[in-house]
Design an enzyme around this catalytic site. Sequence first.
Site, PDB file in Angstrom:
ATOM      1  N   ARG A 117       0.863  -1.190   0.000  1.00  0.00           N
ATOM      2  CA  ARG A 117       0.000   0.000   0.000  1.00  0.00           C
ATOM      3  C   ARG A 117       0.890   1.227   0.000  1.00  0.00           C
ATOM      4  NH1 ARG A 117      -2.615   0.465   5.106  1.00  0.00           N
ATOM      5  NH2 ARG A 117      -1.171   2.172   5.387  1.00  0.00           N
ATOM      6  N   GLU A 136       5.089   6.844   2.389  1.00  0.00           N
ATOM      7  CA  GLU A 136       5.895   5.626   2.405  1.00  0.00           C
ATOM      8  C   GLU A 136       5.152   4.558   1.619  1.00  0.00           C
ATOM      9  OE1 GLU A 136       6.001   3.137   5.829  1.00  0.00           O
ATOM     10  OE2 GLU A 136       3.948   3.572   6.410  1.00  0.00           O
ATOM     11  N   ASN A 139       4.129   0.533   2.121  1.00  0.00           N
ATOM     12  CA  ASN A 139       4.105  -0.570   3.090  1.00  0.00           C
ATOM     13  C   ASN A 139       4.152  -1.873   2.322  1.00  0.00           C
ATOM     14  OD1 ASN A 139       3.251   1.028   5.672  1.00  0.00           O
ATOM     15  ND2 ASN A 139       1.911   1.736   4.046  1.00  0.00           N
ATOM     16  N   SER A 141      -2.647  -2.922   6.028  1.00  0.00           N
ATOM     17  CA  SER A 141      -3.970  -3.306   6.525  1.00  0.00           C
ATOM     18  C   SER A 141      -5.081  -2.372   6.065  1.00  0.00           C
ATOM     19  CB  SER A 141      -3.926  -3.400   8.048  1.00  0.00           C
ATOM     20  OG  SER A 141      -3.544  -2.158   8.574  1.00  0.00           O
ATOM     21  N   LYS A 183      12.509   2.389   5.379  1.00  0.00           N
ATOM     22  CA  LYS A 183      12.640   3.826   5.143  1.00  0.00           C
ATOM     23  C   LYS A 183      13.989   4.134   4.477  1.00  0.00           C
ATOM     24  CE  LYS A 183       8.855   4.762   7.791  1.00  0.00           C
ATOM     25  NZ  LYS A 183       8.110   3.503   7.837  1.00  0.00           N
ATOM     26  N   LYS A 228      12.836   9.861  10.718  1.00  0.00           N
ATOM     27  CA  LYS A 228      12.203   8.537  10.702  1.00  0.00           C
ATOM     28  C   LYS A 228      13.187   7.408  10.976  1.00  0.00           C
ATOM     29  CE  LYS A 228       8.530   9.575   7.411  1.00  0.00           C
ATOM     30  NZ  LYS A 228       7.682   8.937   6.371  1.00  0.00           N
ATOM     31  N   GLU A 268       7.852   0.435  11.486  1.00  0.00           N
ATOM     32  CA  GLU A 268       6.530   0.499  10.874  1.00  0.00           C
ATOM     33  C   GLU A 268       5.486   0.606  11.968  1.00  0.00           C
ATOM     34  OE1 GLU A 268       6.135   0.493   7.573  1.00  0.00           O
ATOM     35  OE2 GLU A 268       8.290   0.330   7.351  1.00  0.00           O
ATOM     36  N   GLY A 269       4.264   0.909  11.536  1.00  0.00           N
ATOM     37  CA  GLY A 269       3.133   0.799  12.453  1.00  0.00           C
ATOM     38  C   GLY A 269       2.724   2.085  13.148  1.00  0.00           C
ATOM     39  N   ARG A 322      -7.438   7.575   5.138  1.00  0.00           N
ATOM     40  CA  ARG A 322      -7.429   7.692   6.600  1.00  0.00           C
ATOM     41  C   ARG A 322      -7.312   9.159   6.973  1.00  0.00           C
ATOM     42  NH1 ARG A 322      -2.347   4.333   8.011  1.00  0.00           N
ATOM     43  NH2 ARG A 322      -1.758   5.406   6.092  1.00  0.00           N
TER      44      ARG A 322
END
Length: 505
Positions: A156, A175, A177, A182, A336, A395, A399-400, A481
């Site tokens: 994604r 970024e 993923n 998800s 990254k 960064k 992740e997450g 989002r």
Amino acid sequence: MLPIDGLLGAGPDCCPIAGKKAGQPGSAGSSMAGPWDAVLRDEAALKQAAVVAVDAALLEGVLMRTDAEPNASEVVSYAPFTLLPSAVPRALFEQAYAVQRDFNLLVDAISRDKEFLERTLASTIKVDDFTARLFRIHQQVLDEGLAQSVFLGINRSDYMFDCGAASPPALKQIEINTIAASFGGLASRTAAVHGRVLRVLGKPEEAARLLPNNPALGLAMGIAKAWELYGSPSAVVMFLVEESQRNIFDQRCVENELWDRNIRVIRRRFRDVYEQGSLDGTRRLFVDGQEVAVVYYREGYVPSNYDQQNWEARLLLERSRAVKCPDIATQLAGTKKVQQELSCPGTLEKLLPGNAEAVKRIRATFAGLYSLDVGEEGDQIAATAIANPERFVLKPQREGGGNNLYGEELKQVLQRIKDSPERTSYILMDKIEPQPSVNYLLRARSPLKASKCISELGIFGVYVRQGTELVLNEAAGHLLRTKAVEHADGGVAAGVAVLDTPYLV
Ligand code: ADP
Ligand code: MG
């Protein structure tokens, strides 16, 4: 009390995205929420619509398990979402879709380029233990020789609409993923909720304009293709899941598409693989006696997912013939550090030779990215960021959500590590400045109140390769989002962002 007046219309410095159509009420020079300015002033209607919205989310299956009981479905709640869809510039939305197949090609190319990964991650793995462990497994698997011959990528690519320097706004990648991307499942059901809300608010035409979106199906079709090419009809697809499974319904959306195609799915944790997993003489993977054709990771992307046994389970999976989604090389392609290296002159051209158009489309989405490797260039950019922390994001290789550093904190950390090799575990990125808009973030047990919000658009990509031949390469749907501006970082799972639907303007 719905205190929206102070939030509506972000003032003269906002960028003119929404409300450009002549005669649209209440939108001139306003924020991205332009289409809903009139609606946003009707407090009573919004309150009613919020009640309908929550029930619609439950009915459509926009669900999450609760914090208190993440592993039981007896009592569940709705996944947090916006009351209203958010305005998204049509041109940028189309640009994001148009570049997705290029990104699929790029990720696949990186994952196959041993030298590139080795060179790019060399400085990082000296200081970042998590990346180093992943890298060691990658090397070990290559040294042994790959048993896997079918490859499945589900990624994604996330973007914001940058209004900082650019006018008009520009699509800038946050970024990509490459593991456990998800919310494709719940995103497949969110537009129906927003359609209902708009109808209740007297906007049926706008409701009809919301785009269909079904990443759950697109992801499942990729998994199904990989399963088919693996070539063992009795083998199963294994979802590798976390200990705490709050987001199970998002996964079930994909899972159900597979059951509907008579593909068997099992859900297991690393711990189960450690205890029940084995390889046969040709490195076919068996778990509980069942042959596994595809391993779909929804876990394994942060250090806290691993203890020693889980690392051993990961190695077993990677050594196997099963199609891993992603394989460990593809996970590394999503770091990254790799993202930063891709922005260096000539890198894209080398990875995608003879594909100048794809290179151009990809590069157009890059924000400024900077290496903090030891050397003069790194010294300079570190000094610039310390002097102007508000212009950058710092960064780490994580992740997450919730890991990046901004503003004063960025400054302090950089000051502390600027003369140590530790700085190479981070990269610097230009901070993207999206135009805020007003919305309501609906969360269980939270009061209804207007927030100034910014949105992040994700496009799902799916591809399947057999040997050297790419047999599937698609954009599989989108995820929007939205979060309140006061939160610099963090996604839906982190409890900061909420699900949204794009309303193209
Ligand atoms: P993670 O892997 O933790 O999701 P991201 O790079 O996606 O890391 O960053 C997390 C969040 O931080 C993003 O969802 C976004 O809200 C914010 N963010 C990241 N990079 C930038 C940037 N360059 N400018 C503005 N916000 C950013
Ligand atoms: Mg992210």
